[in-house]
Design a protein around this motif. Structure first.
Motif, mmCIF file in Angstrom:
data_model
loop_
_atom_site.group_PDB
_atom_site.id
_atom_site.type_symbol
_atom_site.label_atom_id
_atom_site.label_comp_id
_atom_site.label_asym_id
_atom_site.label_seq_id
_atom_site.Cartn_x
_atom_site.Cartn_y
_atom_site.Cartn_z
ATOM 1 N N ARG A 169 0.810 -1.219 0.000
ATOM 2 C CA ARG A 169 0.000 0.000 0.000
ATOM 3 C C ARG A 169 0.844 1.270 0.000
ATOM 4 O O ARG A 169 0.608 2.177 -0.807
ATOM 5 C CB ARG A 169 -0.955 -0.001 1.190
ATOM 6 N N THR A 176 -2.968 11.754 -7.235
ATOM 7 C CA THR A 176 -3.748 11.935 -6.010
ATOM 8 C C THR A 176 -4.388 13.326 -6.003
ATOM 9 O O THR A 176 -3.892 14.259 -6.625
ATOM 10 C CB THR A 176 -2.855 11.759 -4.774
ATOM 11 N N ASN A 234 -9.596 12.746 -2.343
ATOM 12 C CA ASN A 234 -9.518 11.287 -2.309
ATOM 13 C C ASN A 234 -8.412 10.873 -1.346
ATOM 14 O O ASN A 234 -7.321 11.435 -1.388
ATOM 15 C CB ASN A 234 -9.171 10.710 -3.690
ATOM 16 N N ASP A 235 -8.682 9.895 -0.492
ATOM 17 C CA ASP A 235 -7.656 9.329 0.376
ATOM 18 C C ASP A 235 -7.073 8.115 -0.353
ATOM 19 O O ASP A 235 -7.736 7.079 -0.464
ATOM 20 C CB ASP A 235 -8.307 8.913 1.702
ATOM 21 N N ALA A 273 -4.802 5.900 0.317
ATOM 22 C CA ALA A 273 -4.641 4.649 1.081
ATOM 23 C C ALA A 273 -6.001 3.972 1.251
ATOM 24 O O ALA A 273 -6.115 2.738 1.126
ATOM 25 C CB ALA A 273 -4.007 4.943 2.437
ATOM 26 N N ALA A 274 -7.044 4.762 1.501
ATOM 27 C CA ALA A 274 -8.388 4.193 1.617
ATOM 28 C C ALA A 274 -8.852 3.649 0.265
ATOM 29 O O ALA A 274 -9.492 2.592 0.194
ATOM 30 C CB ALA A 274 -9.367 5.245 2.135
ATOM 31 N N ASP A 275 -8.527 4.361 -0.813
ATOM 32 C CA ASP A 275 -8.869 3.866 -2.156
ATOM 33 C C ASP A 275 -8.211 2.505 -2.401
ATOM 34 O O ASP A 275 -8.824 1.579 -2.941
ATOM 35 C CB ASP A 275 -8.378 4.853 -3.229
ATOM 36 N N ASP A 303 -7.205 0.280 -0.156
ATOM 37 C CA ASP A 303 -7.798 -0.769 0.688
ATOM 38 C C ASP A 303 -9.176 -1.184 0.169
ATOM 39 O O ASP A 303 -9.521 -2.368 0.175
ATOM 40 C CB ASP A 303 -7.927 -0.267 2.125
ATOM 41 N N ARG A 304 -9.962 -0.210 -0.273
ATOM 42 C CA ARG A 304 -11.312 -0.535 -0.750
ATOM 43 C C ARG A 304 -11.231 -1.446 -1.977
ATOM 44 O O ARG A 304 -11.951 -2.432 -2.077
ATOM 45 C CB ARG A 304 -12.072 0.763 -1.070
ATOM 46 N N THR A 358 -9.729 -5.043 -1.009
ATOM 47 C CA THR A 358 -10.559 -5.950 -0.214
ATOM 48 C C THR A 358 -11.928 -6.207 -0.838
ATOM 49 O O THR A 358 -12.642 -7.089 -0.385
ATOM 50 C CB THR A 358 -10.759 -5.390 1.212
ATOM 51 N N THR A 375 -21.198 10.243 0.737
ATOM 52 C CA THR A 375 -20.653 10.212 2.100
ATOM 53 C C THR A 375 -21.166 11.347 2.963
ATOM 54 O O THR A 375 -20.862 11.390 4.148
ATOM 55 C CB THR A 375 -19.120 10.292 2.046
#
Ligand SMILES: CC(C)(COP(=O)(O)OP(=O)(O)OC[C@H]1O[C@@H](n2cnc3c(N)ncnc32)[C@H](O)[C@@H]1OP(=O)(O)O)[C@@H](O)C(=O)NCCC(=O)NCCS
Length: 137
Positions: free
Chosen positions: A11, A24, A28-29, A31-33, A35-36, A39, A136
């Motif tokens: 990551r 980037t 937008n985050d 790291a969250a992008d 992970d989403r 997973t 969100t």
């Protein structure tokens, strides 16, 4: 060139690549992008390495109708050696295996120079507007 699905351990390197490639944005985050997509049941982040170091990424996802591609990036010092094309081919293979019959992607207007890259690997400009809304807030 071997393209593989990336895991959590990749990551930080992937986010660093996206920052180096100016992909980037403050809203937008990354790291969250990562992970989403990593997973999710119908998405992944694919990557290729050079001498063991992450050299390029592409995010893929199948929404049940189309396949989508995001975060295509190759490390600046490793470009123009076929890695971008290899990542696109791997993304298409992944999406085809997931059941997608068509693949789409978006190019920011400020990055319009990239259209020539995508046309070079077989893509066509579509006559559409893209609209969005945050879910969100
Ligand atoms: C787009 C990107 C991934 C291409 O990676 P790359 O490893 O340099 O690509 P390749 O070496 O596989 O190039 C494939 C072909 O596209 C061409 N190409 C590469 N970059 C190009 C560009 N900016 N404009 C036009 N053609 C381009 C190459 O000449 C090559 O053609 P050839 O096979 O006839 O020689 C890389 O430039 C990058 O990371 N850019 C910054 C991030 C970005 O903008 N991503 C796209 C977001 S929409």
């Amino acid at each position: 060139m071997t393209v593989e699905e990336l895991g959590l351990a990749d990551r930080a390197a992937a986010v660093a690549l996206w920052e180096a490639a100016a992909l980037t944005r403050p809203w937008n985050d990354p790291a969250a992008d990562f992970d989403r997509a990593r997973t999710g049941p119908t998405s992944a982040v694919l990557g290729l390495r050079a001498d063991g170091v992450l050299a390029g990424t592409v995010m893929v996802g199948h929404d049940g109708h189309r396949g989508w591609i995001y975060y295509l990036a190759v490390a600046p010092e490793l470009r123009s050696a076929g890695r971008g094309a290899a990542l696109m081919a791997a993304a298409e293979d992944w999406l085809r295996a997931a059941g997608a019959v068509k693949v789409e992607l978006m190019v920011r207007r400020a990055n319009a120079g990239m259209v020539a890259f995508y046309e070079g690997v077989g893509y066509e400009l579509e006559d559409v507007h893209v609209l969005s809304r945050w879910l969100t807030s």
